[in-house]
Structures are given as structure tokens and as C-alpha cells.
Write a protein that holds these residues in place. Structure first.
Motif, PDB file in Angstrom:
ATOM      1  N   GLU A  48      29.941 -11.587  -0.933  1.00 26.79           N
ATOM      2  CA  GLU A  48      30.767 -12.104  -2.022  1.00 26.79           C
ATOM      3  C   GLU A  48      31.988 -11.205  -2.160  1.00 26.79           C
ATOM      4  O   GLU A  48      31.892  -9.994  -2.020  1.00 26.79           O
ATOM      5  N   LYS A 103      18.021 -12.534   9.549  1.00 26.12           N
ATOM      6  CA  LYS A 103      18.693 -12.567   8.249  1.00 26.12           C
ATOM      7  C   LYS A 103      17.992 -11.651   7.229  1.00 26.12           C
ATOM      8  O   LYS A 103      18.610 -10.814   6.579  1.00 26.12           O
ATOM      9  N   ASN A 143      19.427  -7.927   5.598  1.00 24.49           N
ATOM     10  CA  ASN A 143      19.593  -7.617   4.172  1.00 24.49           C
ATOM     11  C   ASN A 143      18.656  -6.495   3.735  1.00 24.49           C
ATOM     12  O   ASN A 143      19.033  -5.629   2.951  1.00 24.49           O
ATOM     13  N   CYS A 177      21.512 -11.750  -3.494  1.00 22.98           N
ATOM     14  CA  CYS A 177      20.844 -11.718  -2.183  1.00 22.98           C
ATOM     15  C   CYS A 177      19.853 -10.573  -2.015  1.00 22.98           C
ATOM     16  O   CYS A 177      18.675 -10.819  -1.772  1.00 22.98           O
ATOM     17  N   GLU A 179      23.762 -16.928   7.371  1.00 19.01           N
ATOM     18  CA  GLU A 179      25.107 -16.417   7.048  1.00 19.01           C
ATOM     19  C   GLU A 179      25.021 -14.951   6.665  1.00 19.01           C
ATOM     20  O   GLU A 179      24.005 -14.495   6.168  1.00 19.01           O
TER      21      GLU A 179
END
Ligand code: UGA
Length: 438
Positions: free
Chosen positions: A155, A208, A212, A264, A151
Motif C-alpha cells: 500500500e 505468498k 509476508n 496483510c 500479488e
């Protein structure tokens, strides 16, 4: 399509609600009985704009439900998502996969007919293979595939991100699994606007972490440039704009600030560092990012102390304590480094945050919590903006000045313009720009 979502944390809950809104029948499963009871009553345990409504609507339509009983949700599901936490393992920073593996074992025991088991949790390269092994060992005859579908939700804007993603990444080895994922994301697949990246499971898992880490690196880069601006008289806002307009660089995630936080980036950058070292391909770049960001959060308190000319016995008003606006999440928030350091230097902290104070109250002892901005600043020796909530973007400076003992603003998010602040009669310190006085 019938879906089971294992884990009702941030990712599981948002994804479960959004999949049900796409028309699928979703059962969200969690071991935490209190949480499930709350969810059944429509009480959403996290603050995320729009989530209350989305959950309520889909529960009312009969497409979304909650249970603690995995064995009742999995057998009927065509897709089972693993969306449990992968926290940093204490001591070494590796992603702790015990919740993922436990979930895999329990799912294995409940599989009835062909099912795609999908890892949505952020997991190191090779985890989907391990999940497959676990399931195969526990139920050798089971008919299933394991896929990876990371994903990219932020937030505070998670629902929008789910419904209008930049891309969907699917790591799967069989057409059958890929078709299930296509069906799950059908509304996005049909509108042709969302690129789908179909790849191997290992690649999907790495996409992923690499995403990030890259974003964390971008923020860290601009923060270092901000330090250079402060020393050299350049202006970081103009530097960001000047470099961001180059299409190859892009303007997003170039806002200088107190250092990245949240659930994260800190965890995932550290996990990538460990993963890369384990594979014998160490990432010196990301090691530096982790280090520079940790130091930055610590240094921000000194910046505030300097601006105040020492904080001993002074009241410092803090606006915003969450790691970013539109969330009540305090995990790895810069405020957790900054506020204790100010307290250690003798400051009395009076703070206000629109959503974060319940969580923050547990983590920041000794802080006086105010009901609103004006209570926080009343008779304080200066104000510090730590989080850029919208309601702090248009403060009434005439009123603020009349309430403060000293018209001093330290803005760690650069939400104000130095010229305007001088006009308003404030001494103003920000990030990557020269400080100004009236
Ligand atoms: C991040 C990613 O943006 C999501 O794509 C990803 O899905 C998510 O992590 C995850 O892995 O689950 P999130 O942690 O919600 O999302 O928040 P961001 O908006 O990315 O902000 C992270 C931190 O960086 C915050 O502390 C924020 O203040 C800081 N930041 C962000 C900056 O200091 N400057 C910027 O320009 C942008």
C-alpha cells in the motif's frame, strides 16, 4: 487480451487499473453497487498515490470499466482474476475463503470458451485445487485452467510495485495457462528485467504466505533487538545498518517501530500459523512472531506513558494514525492499540493524520481530530509520532516548542536524530535508542 477482475478492493482495483494500462481490456466487477457507481464517476474509494489518474486515463481510453454484473464480464474474458477478500475467520484465524468460493461458483456458471481463472487473493495452499473442483462440478464441460498469481503490492507504492516488480510468481499446471499469464504480463516479460517464477499452484500459494511471514519476522526481529538496545545502551539504527549491509541479510524491512500492522501481515502470519498446524508442520517461529508483535503494540502505550511521566488529564498530541504512510488504511494499525490504552490511562488525545482521519474517526471514539499538525500540538503536554508521513519529517521545532506546554517528543518511527532534538531543546524518546534531554 480481455480480462475480468472480480473484486475491487485494494488488490483488484490496483491490478485492474495496471493491467488496463498494459493495454488489456479490463472489466472490474464488484457486488457492492455503491462502490461501482462511485468508481464509474471516477471517485476512487481508497487513497493510493497515482491511482485516481491511472483509473481516469484508462477509463477514458475505453480499456477499463466497472460493473456489478459478473455474467456480462466473464464470458468474453480470456483471463478471470479472483481478487476478493480473504479476511481472518472470526475465532480461529484461518483465512475465510467463502468469498473466493462464491466467486468461483459464479464464474463457473458464466464460462463460455477457454478461460484461465486466476487466484490473486492471498489463499492457503490447496485453494486453487478447490476452485478448480468447484468450477468442474458446476460446469463439467467447461474449458478452463486455474492458476495462482499472488500479488506483492505494498500500500502506498502499489502502482510502482505492479509496474516494476521484484518478480512475478505464477503457479500453473498447463502450458496453455502459463502462456496466458505471459501474455498478461507481456510488457514485463519483454523487458527481461523481471524474473518470472513458474511453479506449481501449491508452491505459488505458499510463496505468498512465506514472503509476508518472512518480512513480518524480519521486522519483529529488529523490534526485539531495539528492546535489547534500549536496555544495553546500543543504537538500533546502527545495528540495522551494520547487519543490513551484509548482502545475505539486506537492509530493507529493518526499521524498528511500534510493530507491524495493515491488512496483510497480521492476517497472513496468523493464517500461515493455522495452515502449518493443519498440515502437521507447525511453525513455532511464526507463532512467536504473531505473539511478540501483538504484545509489542500493547506495550507501546506504556512506553509513551512512561515518557510523559503519566498521562492522566494530560493532552497527548498524536501525529499519524494509519498503519503506514501514504494510505488511509487503519486495519490493524498500532494506533488502534495505543490510543485506547492512553485514553484508559486518562489521556486526552488530539490527533492529526493527512489521510486517515475519516476511517480512524469511526474506530477511535473520544479522539479530538485536528486540522493540521499545529492544531494538534497546540497546548499539548507532548507529541507522539506514530506514523512516518513525510510531512512529519521536517517539523518546525521552534514553532512546535512555542505551541507545546512541554517540549517532549516520543518518536516511534525514529525519524529524528537524538542530537538534533536536544539542540532543538526537546526531550526525545525513540525506539531502540537512549532517551535524551536538553
Ligand atoms: C505487505 C507486503 O510488503 C507486500 O509485499 C504484500 O503484497 C502486502 O503486504 C500484501 O500481502 O498485500 P503492506 O501491508 O502494504 O504490504 O505494507 P508494508 O510496507 O509491508 O508494511 C507493513 C507493516 O510493517 C507496516 O505497519 C509498517 O509500518 C511495518 N514495517 C515495515 C516496519 O515496522 N518496519 C519496516 O522496516 C517495514
Amino acid at each position: 487480451m480481455r480480462v475480468a477482475m472480480i473484486g475491487t478492493g485494494y488488490v483488484g482495483l490496483v491490478s485492474g487499473a495496471c493491467f488496463s494500462n498494459f493495454g488489456h481490456h479490463v472489466v472490474c466487477v464488484d457486488k457492492d453497487g455503491d462502490k461501482i457507481e462511485r468508481l464509474k464517476k471516477g471517485d476512487i474509494p481508497i487513497f493510493e498515490p497515482g491511482l485516481n489518474r491511472l483509473v481516469a486515463d484508462n477509463v477514458a481510453s475505453g480499456r477499463l470499466s466497472f460493473t456489478t454484473d459478473l455474467t456480462s464480464a466473464v464470458p468474453d474474458a480470456e483471463a478471470v482474476f479472483i481478487a476478493v477478500g480473504t479476511p481472518s475467520r472470526r475465532g480461529d484465524g484461518f483465512a475465510d475463503l467463502s468469498y473466493v468460493y462464491d466467486a468461483a461458483s459464479e464464474i463457473a456458471d458464466s464460462l463460455k470458451s477457454y478461460t484461465v481463472v486466476i487466484t490473486k487473493s492471498t489463499v492457503p495452499v490447496g485453494t486453487s485445487n478447490k476452485v478448480e473442483q468447484i468450477i468442474r462440478q458446476r460446469q463439467p464441460g467447461a474449458e478452463f485452467d486455474v492458476a495462482s498469481n499472488p500479488e506483492f503490492l505494498r500500500e502506498g507504492s502499489a502502482i510502482e510495485d505492479f509496474q516494476r516488480p521484484d518478480r512475478i510468481v505464477v503457479g500453473a499446471d498447463t502450458d496453455r495457462a502459463r502462456n496466458v499469464l505471459r501474455a498478461l504480463y507481456r510488457p514485463l516479460f519483454l523487458n527481461d528485467k523481471t524474473p518470472f517464477v513458474f511453479t506449481s499452484r501449491e508452491t505459488s500459494e505458499l510463496i505468498k504466505y512465506a514472503s509476508n511471514a518472512f518480512l513480518a519476522m524480519k521486522i519483529t526481529f529488529i523490534n526485539e533487538m531495539a528492546d535489547l538496545c534500549e536496555k544495553s545502551g546500543a543504537d538500533i539504527q546502527d545495528v540495522s545498518r551494520g547487519i543490513g549491509l551484509d548482502g545475505r541479510i539486506g537492509s530493507k524491512f529493518l526499521n524498528a517501530g511500534p510493530g507491524y500492522g495493515g491488512s496483510c501481515f497480521p492476517k497472513d502470519t496468523l493464517a500461515l500459523v493455522r495452515l502449518a498446524a493443519e498440515f502437521g508442520a507447525p511453525s513455532r517461529l511464526i507463532e512467536s512472531v504473531v505473539d511478540v508483535n501483538d504484545n509489542r503494540k500493547k506495550r507501546m502505550a506504556e512506553k509513551i506513558i512512561d515518557a510523559f511521566g503519566g498521562v492522566k488529564d494530560k493532552t497527548v498530541a498524536i501525529l499519524g494514525v494509519t498503519f503506514k504512510p501514504n494510505t488511509d488504511d487503519m486495519r490493524d494499525s498500532p494506533s488502534l492499540d495505543i490510543i485506547p490504552a492512553l485514553q484508559a490511562a486518562g489521556a486526552i488525545i488530539r490527533a492529526f493524520d493527512p489521510e486517515g482521519m475519516v476511517e480512524a474517526g469511526k474506530m477511535l471514539p473520544g479522539v479530538v481530530w485536528a486540522k493540521n499538525t499545529f492544531e494538534a500540538v497546540s497546548k499539548a503536554d507532548g507529541v507522539v509520532i506514530l506514523t512516518e508521513w513525510n510531512e512529519f519529517r521536517a517539523l518546525d521545532f521552534t514553532l512546535l516548542k512555542s505551541l507545546l506546554r512541554r517540549a517532549l517528543l516520543v518518536d516511534l518511527r525514529n525519524i529524528y536524530n537524538p542530537r538534533d532534538m536536544v539542540e532543538a531543546g526537546f526531550e526525545y524518546h525513540s525506539v531502540g535508542r537512549s532517551s535524551v534531554k536538553p
